[in-house]
Write a protein that holds these residues in place. Sequence first.
Motif, PDB file in Angstrom:
ATOM      1  N   GLY A 227       0.801  -1.222   0.000  1.00 23.35           N
ATOM      2  CA  GLY A 227       0.000   0.000   0.000  1.00 23.35           C
ATOM      3  C   GLY A 227       0.828   1.264   0.000  1.00 23.35           C
ATOM      4  O   GLY A 227       0.310   2.353  -0.261  1.00 23.35           O
ATOM      5  N   GLU A 228       2.144   1.106   0.292  1.00 20.06           N
ATOM      6  CA  GLU A 228       2.988   2.311   0.259  1.00 20.06           C
ATOM      7  C   GLU A 228       3.077   2.844  -1.163  1.00 20.06           C
ATOM      8  O   GLU A 228       2.998   4.056  -1.385  1.00 20.06           O
ATOM      9  CB  GLU A 228       4.388   2.003   0.789  1.00 20.06           C
ATOM     10  CG  GLU A 228       5.302   3.232   0.769  1.00 20.06           C
ATOM     11  CD  GLU A 228       6.727   2.914   1.188  1.00 20.06           C
ATOM     12  OE1 GLU A 228       7.031   1.710   1.381  1.00 20.06           O
ATOM     13  OE2 GLU A 228       7.524   3.859   1.309  1.00 20.06           O
ATOM     14  N   ARG A 229       3.231   1.913  -2.110  1.00 18.62           N
ATOM     15  CA  ARG A 229       3.399   2.366  -3.489  1.00 18.62           C
ATOM     16  C   ARG A 229       2.389   1.739  -4.458  1.00 18.62           C
ATOM     17  O   ARG A 229       2.224   2.249  -5.568  1.00 18.62           O
ATOM     18  CB  ARG A 229       4.818   2.031  -3.967  1.00 18.62           C
ATOM     19  CG  ARG A 229       5.903   2.826  -3.241  1.00 18.62           C
ATOM     20  CD  ARG A 229       7.260   2.625  -3.894  1.00 18.62           C
ATOM     21  NE  ARG A 229       8.274   3.481  -3.293  1.00 18.62           N
ATOM     22  CZ  ARG A 229       9.005   3.149  -2.243  1.00 18.62           C
ATOM     23  NH1 ARG A 229       8.835   1.959  -1.689  1.00 18.62           N
ATOM     24  NH2 ARG A 229       9.895   3.970  -1.740  1.00 18.62           N
ATOM     25  N   GLU A 230       1.730   0.659  -4.078  1.00 17.52           N
ATOM     26  CA  GLU A 230       0.794   0.001  -5.006  1.00 17.52           C
ATOM     27  C   GLU A 230      -0.248   1.016  -5.495  1.00 17.52           C
ATOM     28  O   GLU A 230      -0.788   1.803  -4.707  1.00 17.52           O
ATOM     29  CB  GLU A 230       0.094  -1.168  -4.311  1.00 17.52           C
ATOM     30  CG  GLU A 230       0.898  -2.467  -4.316  1.00 17.52           C
ATOM     31  CD  GLU A 230       1.984  -2.495  -3.245  1.00 17.52           C
ATOM     32  OE1 GLU A 230       2.043  -1.544  -2.450  1.00 17.52           O
ATOM     33  OE2 GLU A 230       2.758  -3.470  -3.216  1.00 17.52           O
ATOM     34  N   VAL A 231      -0.534   0.968  -6.775  1.00 17.82           N
ATOM     35  CA  VAL A 231      -1.487   1.861  -7.471  1.00 17.82           C
ATOM     36  C   VAL A 231      -1.307   3.329  -7.066  1.00 17.82           C
ATOM     37  O   VAL A 231      -2.257   4.090  -6.950  1.00 17.82           O
ATOM     38  CB  VAL A 231      -2.954   1.430  -7.273  1.00 17.82           C
ATOM     39  CG1 VAL A 231      -3.211   0.082  -7.888  1.00 17.82           C
ATOM     40  CG2 VAL A 231      -3.347   1.427  -5.790  1.00 17.82           C
ATOM     41  N   GLY A 232      -0.049   3.713  -6.840  1.00 16.37           N
ATOM     42  CA  GLY A 232       0.229   5.101  -6.492  1.00 16.37           C
ATOM     43  C   GLY A 232       0.137   5.399  -5.012  1.00 16.37           C
ATOM     44  O   GLY A 232       0.313   6.542  -4.599  1.00 16.37           O
ATOM     45  N   GLY A 233      -0.127   4.385  -4.202  1.00 13.31           N
ATOM     46  CA  GLY A 233      -0.222   4.572  -2.758  1.00 13.31           C
ATOM     47  C   GLY A 233      -1.653   4.510  -2.269  1.00 13.31           C
ATOM     48  O   GLY A 233      -2.576   4.938  -2.961  1.00 13.31           O
TER      49      GLY A 233
END
Length: 308
Positions: A227-233
């Motif tokens: 969730g830090e970076r997935e799909v932009g955060g």
Amino acid sequence: MKNINRRDFLRFSSALTVAGAGLSTTAKAVPDNILSPDRMGVLVDTTHCVGCRNCEWACKTSHGIPAEDIETFHNREVFKEFRRPGNDSYTVVNEFENKKNELLPINVKYQCMHCDKPACVSACIVGAFTKQENGSVIWDTDKCIGCRYCMVACPFQVPTFEYEEALKPDIHKCDFCHSRTIEGGIPACVEICPVEALMYGPRTELIRVARERIRRNPGKYKNHIYGEREVGGTSWMYLTSADFDYLRFPKHKESTAPGVSESIQHGIFAYFVPPLALYAWLGGIMWISKRRKELVNETEQEKQEETK
């Protein structure tokens, strides 16, 4: 009846398009998408979660969803099947076998991830979905027309639809307890968690905490904050001891989810009037083609009568 020739039709279409463009300045559905550096989030440390499902009970009661006594949520028989959030459960907990220690199963809470750049906001053609400054993604039931584009667009397949409601079906999903958090409170699920598996706070601070836990316990955690970076955060982020695909988290890259659909939706469907003009223009072309064939047939009939 006065005949409408091609020039008249094109003039009419141009006027309709111009009128549509003028009206669209007030009718277009522009979603709010405020991305504050101070936005809030939740860090889920699955190594702390014991699967009590108190969070499920708290979510139901805080949203007015009927729920049985909290003790009934401690029945672990529910873990026999994998569950997804639904109309009557905006969050659910699932249990997975711990391959490192079978006595300590891995429990994982699922809900809307509240993406930083939500595909549901981008896909909504009437601006019912909005990304709020505090990080939550909410929707306006009065604006929702039930198109369900948000369900298709969501990279985590979270929003659900009340198919059983014939008169006024609604979209359902976690709203980050917006009514509580906007007043400075914390989400109900975070508040009730007895083992502090859920931590609510500024997203940047949560990332710092997560990185520190990984640094201090490299054998306990996977070196990945989902969730830090997935799909932009996303506003919700996870730490685990197992691979995320084993825990049925979808694999996503860092690119934002709206992607191509955003340009299509905002270019065409964000305006109500231009599509009307487009349909009128296409209908006009069909009418002209049909009328041209009729004139050809009439001319041929007149020639045949003259030769008789």
